[in-house]
Scaffold this active site. Structure first.
Site, PDB file in Angstrom:
ATOM      1  CD  GLU A 301      -2.759   1.346   0.191  1.00  5.95           C
ATOM      2  OE1 GLU A 301      -2.760   2.410  -0.469  1.00  5.95           O
ATOM      3  OE2 GLU A 301      -3.498   0.390  -0.077  1.00  5.95           O
ATOM      4  CG  ASP A 305      -0.858   5.064  -1.008  1.00  3.17           C
ATOM      5  OD1 ASP A 305      -1.544   4.578  -1.922  1.00  3.17           O
ATOM      6  OD2 ASP A 305      -1.197   5.020   0.192  1.00  3.17           O
ATOM      7  CB  SER A 521      -5.544   2.087  -1.962  1.00  5.31           C
ATOM      8  OG  SER A 521      -5.393   0.886  -2.674  1.00  5.31           O
ATOM      9  CG  ASP A 584     -22.015   7.945 -11.174  1.00  2.00           C
ATOM     10  OD1 ASP A 584     -21.166   7.325 -10.510  1.00  2.00           O
ATOM     11  OD2 ASP A 584     -21.795   8.359 -12.331  1.00  2.00           O
TER      12      ASP A 584
END
Length: 607
Positions: A301, A305, A521, A584
């Site tokens: 993760e 990023d 993410s 939406d």
């Protein structure tokens, strides 16, 4: 009142608390009580000497004025647009009333707690105590237990109710950790190692395809593998060269012992951004967060990023924030590692900085219903403070569609944890906070809502729909067939997400190897990268940063977004909502067209 005023004066002079016992006439009264948390089992009594990092939130007396000014400086049609507040101005607006300070101080003094025993936030609206469970139980007239999560085995020290003296109820908004049973997690849905590296070399030398509504030509390989070059092409930023100026900045937050590895970053730069080779990011430790550069400890993760947020924006100054805490918690280790609510630590740190980065991306979240409303509101208000200071705060919308994402989102039953066990769509927090920009996921070219997982979206049960969303969200709801999902969501709630970006098949480097990864993410740091480029374009012509984005995006900014009209976000045994023309609850207003957004935000008509 006179005694409180004297005590407050003494504190300002550095005098310790009086050790007088709390007034006996103020009987304890329940401040908060919740049902037994769904999915958690009461395990054993909490060890008396286990230490808690107890946070006491005092009312922010003039937050309504802060919110008013936040919207004024964020509204491109307002004469104050871009005139962001200073750190000191924000702190003055959220500071508690002296009466609240005095009342809480007197209560703490009754337990022999002095000024040296606590930490105050810069605005003095939070008090942080590191105390044993035994003392917390006396202060809050409660009993802590170790609770075990049935599915994961995670353990937390928590209670299901706590009390305060009756005279403190309007002087204290929240005390945590008490009733928060969240399982804070990254919004990552898919991950795989790329074994055949030869198949992904030379990605951008083939045929081109049309991106659809943005009318931009994109390499055909981007339909199967997303790189920095793909995003620059798809979102119309090819050829833009940002400046290396200390005035701008982009930040990425890391939690749960997710470490961003510089060796992997260099491999990523060599592969996709060779001009960035031998550059890196600034590391900042929050509350003791580590910078573990052992490549075997690199986090997928964290690597995702930083590689894409910083790869898109090089050479804009980049910062990675490491905040500690790693479940499963071991209650036999007598340190406060089980707070599982790291936003408060990070917010305390970042709000204390004179010049935080103008763009900050976070790819973590939790089910809104697991965060007590009073605590969620206080955290959300912290993001408002950043927005008022000119910081754009972006969060991924989650990967569970309209569900909670804990299992297959297409089939998982979504149940409320309020004791009623009702079926309900489960919004994600902090994406549901109206003061952040929530980012959903798309895939393919032309873009559709992502399908290997489902872009988190829906409506908050905690926060009402903000004015900036009223027209766009009401239009969407008016087109829904009557009775669709009636009772499963709050049609008056804040809509999620606001925007979206590609969210699948990102090519990163992880522990020395190429890997493919997906989830919102990935979408959040990608969108944040283009926001940082927009700030760069404004700074070049002596305009200020964009700050809180949503009032801009829902008005003049919508002309710079690519509408995504295909796909849905299944969850809770339903197909979820459909993407459609306009906003939406799957892809928001759409994906960025940097070229058009740049024209808008640098226009002489936008201050």
């Amino acid at each position: 009142m006179r005694a409180f005023s004297r005590l407050f004066t003494f504190l300002l002079l550095g005098v310790s608390f009086s050790l007088a016992a709390p007034p006996k006439e103020h009987a304890y009264k329940t401040k908060e009580q919740i049902s037994g948390p769904r999915g958690w089992i009461k395990h054993i009594e909490a060890p008396a000497d286990h230490r808690l990092s107890l946070r006491i939130g005092l009312p922010q007396e003039n937050f309504d004025l802060l919110e008013k000014q936040l919207y004024e400086v964020s509204d491109p049609m307002h004469e104050r647009y871009g005139q962001h507040l200073s750190k000191e101005q924000v702190e003055a607006l959220v500071a508690p009333h002296p009466d609240s300070l005095a009342a809480v101080n007197e209560w703490l003094a009754g337990f022999d707690i002095t000024e040296e025993d606590l930490v105050r936030s810069p605005a003095k609206d939070w008090i942080i105590l590191n105390i044993p469970v035994s003392l917390a139980e006396k202060m809050l007239d409660t009993k802590y237990y170790v609770w075990k999560h049935a599915k994961s085995g995670d353990e937390l020290v928590r209670t299901t109710s706590y009390s305060l003296p009756s005279n403190l109820h309007h002087h204290v908004e929240v005390v945590q950790p008490t009733t928060i049973f969240g399982r804070f997690k990254p919004s990552k849905a898919t991950f795989s190692i790329l074994e055949d590296l030869g198949s992904v070399l030379g990605l951008h030398k083939g045929a081109h395809i049309s991106s659809g509504s943005s009318a931009v030509a994109v390499d055909a390989s981007c339909n199967t593998t997303i790189t920095v070059s793909c995003l620059h092409q798809l979102y119309n930023a090819v050829g833009y060269v940002p400046s290396d100026t200390a005035e701008n900045g982009i930040g990425v937050t890391g939690y749960l012992e997710q470490f961003a590895n510089n060796q992997d970053l260099q491999s990523f730069y060599a592969d996709q951004v060779p001009t960035a080779l031998n550059s890196s990011f600034k590391f900042e430790s929050v509350a003791g967060g580590l910078d573990d550069q052992n490549i075997s400890h690199a986090g997928a993760e964290a690597n995702l990023d930083v590689q894409f947020a910083f790869g898109i924006t090089h050479p804009i100054p980049a910062t990675f924030y490491s905040t500690p805490g790693s479940p499963p918690f071991n209650p036999d280790v007598h340190t406060p590692t089980d707070t599982n609510e790291p936003y408060a630590d990070w917010l305390e740190y970042i709000l204390g900085q004179e010049h935080p980065p103008y763009t900050i991306s976070t790819s973590y979240g939790d089910d809104e219903q697991t965060i007590p409303l009073d605590y969620a509101k206080r955290v959300c208000d912290g993001f408002a403070q950043l927005g008022a200071r000119g910081v754009s705060v972006l969060f991924s919308s989650g990967d569970g569609g309209v569900g909670d994402g804990d299992s297959d989102p297409a089939t998982h039953e979504c149940i409320t944890n309020d004791g009623k066990n009702a079926t309900r769509f489960i919004p994600t927090f902090p994406a549901s906070c109206p003061y952040v920009t929530s980012v959903g996921g798309t895939e393919h070219i032309p873009e559709v809502a992502v399908s290997r997982f489902f872009s988190g979206g829906g409506f908050s049960d905690y926060f009402k729909r903000p004015l900036y969303q009223e027209i766009a969200v009401s239009k969407y709801l008016s087109k829904l067939p009557k009775g669709t999902y009636k009772g499963l969501y709050n049609p008056q709630g804040r809509g999620i997400p606001d925007v979206s970006a590609q969210g699948d098949r990102y090519r990163i480097f992880y522990r020395g190897r190429a890997a493919s990864i997906g989830g919102t993410s990935a979408s959040a740091p990608a969108f944040a990268g283009f926001v940082a480029l927009l700030n760069d374009a404004r700074l070049k012509i002596k305009k200020g940063p964009l700050g809180f984005l949503n009032p801009l995006l829902y008005t003049v900014g919508v002309a710079g977004l690519n509408d995504v009209t295909s796909g849905h976000n299944a969850g809770c045994g339903t197909q979820g909502f459909n993407a459609s023309t306009g906003w939406d609850p799957v892809t928001g207003l759409g994906t960025p067209n940097f070229g058009k957004l740049k024209q808008i935000v640098t226009s002489p008509f936008i201050l």
